[in-house]
Design a protein around this motif. Sequence first.
Motif, mmCIF file in Angstrom:
data_model
loop_
_atom_site.group_PDB
_atom_site.id
_atom_site.type_symbol
_atom_site.label_atom_id
_atom_site.label_comp_id
_atom_site.label_asym_id
_atom_site.label_seq_id
_atom_site.Cartn_x
_atom_site.Cartn_y
_atom_site.Cartn_z
ATOM 1 N N GLN A 87 -29.714 15.096 11.980
ATOM 2 C CA GLN A 87 -29.131 15.023 10.639
ATOM 3 C C GLN A 87 -28.737 13.590 10.272
ATOM 4 O O GLN A 87 -28.949 13.143 9.142
ATOM 5 C CB GLN A 87 -27.928 15.967 10.528
ATOM 6 C CG GLN A 87 -27.212 15.898 9.195
ATOM 7 C CD GLN A 87 -28.093 16.239 8.008
ATOM 8 O OE1 GLN A 87 -28.268 17.388 7.642
ATOM 9 N NE2 GLN A 87 -28.711 15.220 7.373
ATOM 10 N N SER A 97 -22.136 20.499 8.148
ATOM 11 C CA SER A 97 -23.341 20.772 8.954
ATOM 12 C C SER A 97 -23.220 20.094 10.313
ATOM 13 O O SER A 97 -23.521 20.690 11.352
ATOM 14 C CB SER A 97 -24.600 20.243 8.256
ATOM 15 O OG SER A 97 -24.781 20.880 7.018
ATOM 16 N N PRO A 142 -23.769 30.776 7.731
ATOM 17 C CA PRO A 142 -23.444 29.352 7.875
ATOM 18 C C PRO A 142 -21.930 29.130 7.802
ATOM 19 O O PRO A 142 -21.225 29.908 7.235
ATOM 20 C CB PRO A 142 -24.145 28.699 6.688
ATOM 21 C CG PRO A 142 -24.426 29.774 5.714
ATOM 22 C CD PRO A 142 -24.503 31.063 6.480
ATOM 23 N N GLN A 151 -32.288 16.611 6.208
ATOM 24 C CA GLN A 151 -32.276 17.358 7.472
ATOM 25 C C GLN A 151 -33.696 17.611 7.993
ATOM 26 O O GLN A 151 -33.965 17.503 9.189
ATOM 27 C CB GLN A 151 -31.512 18.674 7.306
ATOM 28 C CG GLN A 151 -31.526 19.554 8.534
ATOM 29 C CD GLN A 151 -30.905 18.896 9.761
ATOM 30 O OE1 GLN A 151 -29.707 18.914 9.967
ATOM 31 N NE2 GLN A 151 -31.736 18.272 10.618
ATOM 32 N N SER A 200 -27.650 25.296 8.258
ATOM 33 C CA SER A 200 -27.302 24.036 7.576
ATOM 34 C C SER A 200 -28.147 23.875 6.321
ATOM 35 O O SER A 200 -27.648 23.500 5.253
ATOM 36 C CB SER A 200 -27.544 22.836 8.498
ATOM 37 O OG SER A 200 -26.724 22.912 9.640
ATOM 38 N N ARG A 259 -27.012 26.231 3.658
ATOM 39 C CA ARG A 259 -25.822 25.720 2.968
ATOM 40 C C ARG A 259 -26.213 24.680 1.915
ATOM 41 O O ARG A 259 -25.697 24.673 0.798
ATOM 42 C CB ARG A 259 -24.867 25.105 3.987
ATOM 43 C CG ARG A 259 -23.431 25.090 3.541
ATOM 44 C CD ARG A 259 -22.510 24.489 4.596
ATOM 45 N NE ARG A 259 -21.704 23.486 3.927
ATOM 46 C CZ ARG A 259 -21.997 22.203 3.888
ATOM 47 N NH1 ARG A 259 -23.038 21.732 4.537
ATOM 48 N NH2 ARG A 259 -21.228 21.394 3.217
ATOM 49 N N TYR A 260 -27.162 23.806 2.257
ATOM 50 C CA TYR A 260 -27.599 22.810 1.277
ATOM 51 C C TYR A 260 -28.266 23.487 0.074
ATOM 52 O O TYR A 260 -28.151 23.016 -1.058
ATOM 53 C CB TYR A 260 -28.577 21.806 1.906
ATOM 54 C CG TYR A 260 -27.959 20.956 2.999
ATOM 55 C CD1 TYR A 260 -26.601 20.624 2.987
ATOM 56 C CD2 TYR A 260 -28.725 20.480 4.059
ATOM 57 C CE1 TYR A 260 -26.028 19.851 3.988
ATOM 58 C CE2 TYR A 260 -28.164 19.698 5.067
ATOM 59 C CZ TYR A 260 -26.811 19.388 5.021
ATOM 60 O OH TYR A 260 -26.258 18.627 6.016
ATOM 61 N N PRO A 268 -17.252 25.051 7.490
ATOM 62 C CA PRO A 268 -18.705 25.132 7.550
ATOM 63 C C PRO A 268 -19.191 26.576 7.473
ATOM 64 O O PRO A 268 -18.456 27.476 7.810
ATOM 65 C CB PRO A 268 -19.051 24.527 8.902
ATOM 66 C CG PRO A 268 -17.803 24.535 9.717
ATOM 67 C CD PRO A 268 -16.664 24.530 8.756
#
Lengths: 208, 208
Positions: free
Chosen positions: A163, A194, A208, B163, B194, B197-198, B208
């Motif tokens: 990341q 993240s 998540p 990512q 992750s 989530r984005y 998170p």
Amino acid sequence: MSRARASRPVRRTGRRSGDSGTREAILAAARARFAQHGYDGATIRGIAADAGVDPSLVHHFYGTKERLFAEALRFPAVPSEVLDRVVRAGPDRLGEDLVRSVLQVWESPETRDRAIALLRSAVTNEQAAAMLRSFVEGGILGAIARVGSGDDAGFRASLVASQIVGLGIARVVLRIEPIASADIDELAAAIGPSVQRYLTGDLRGGAP
Amino acid sequence: MSRARASRPVRRTGRRSGDSGTREAILAAARARFAQHGYDGATIRGIAADAGVDPSLVHHFYGTKERLFAEALRFPAVPSEVLDRVVRAGPDRLGEDLVRSVLQVWESPETRDRAIALLRSAVTNEQAAAMLRSFVEGGILGAIARVGSGDDAGFRASLVASQIVGLGIARVVLRIEPIASADIDELAAAIGPSVQRYLTGDLRGGAP
């Protein structure tokens, strides 16, 4: 926030006070060239021209391009000190603070060219790749060891690295918008959780 | 799982049945060279040697290195078709499915060299960087538009790109372990949330 181009030619500043000024001018020119062209694309001749010296002087001071690269990319702030500061902030905010610290390294004129040079060179040059891997292993694994995540620390460290390296490539190398111009707080809030999950969270699926 | 080196020389396969065999041999050799050395490091001469043809034939078929690069990297599966498949799996699993699809592209012998060549070239070459940016804008933005995340779609897309690109650099270019050898399901479970989530989550902080 808009930003100047990744790399600027180094201006001659008139006569220099002996060796140390000349050495610093060569290192600054090397950082700018490695940042703009990567390790393979940068030449001693071009670096010497930017520094306003003869190429033979670069060889005299630094020997090979390989050694010049290693010297030019030496970070002024020892990474472990940065990480110490981050870790003291507490394990729950480690992800966000780590992202913020790295973004500050890329923002600071003092360290920006070094970081770009390392990212840009690592993908085509094995020496630079090894530097980046050891940075990941020493720095990020160190941070994870502090928060004590056990057996899978190596896997967690490599996820964090994926990341962080990806953020660096997107923001300062490829300059993908709007990530390239976003402010540090916005990115730390968006990406920190993240990274936090990679450091201390459940990695086997679920929400998540 | 261990894997062969990123790039292999292309073997000559005896006489070829006319132009199309020769063209395919040149493209395969180009993909392998661009993957191993990046755009700037690969030469027409080296590609021609690997393909077992005269360099003038490469120029005859493809003109410039720039055009050869564009032709060699043309993906056989249209990215939007891959994304269609991913999106049909449902919005809640979009992150994990997107990560899995990308990992499969990097795994398949058919597409692996193309992907490595693009990642490795993009960081030092503006043409390749533009290809990667348009891939991100077309592909990832398209996926986000389907799950309807409104105003900040561009920011979300660039986070996903950071990512995914970072995963590619870590896994297939830098080969940072253990991410380089991890299996696809393990990585999809670890990184998918992750990316999810984005795509659809809260990016302004919180847990998170």
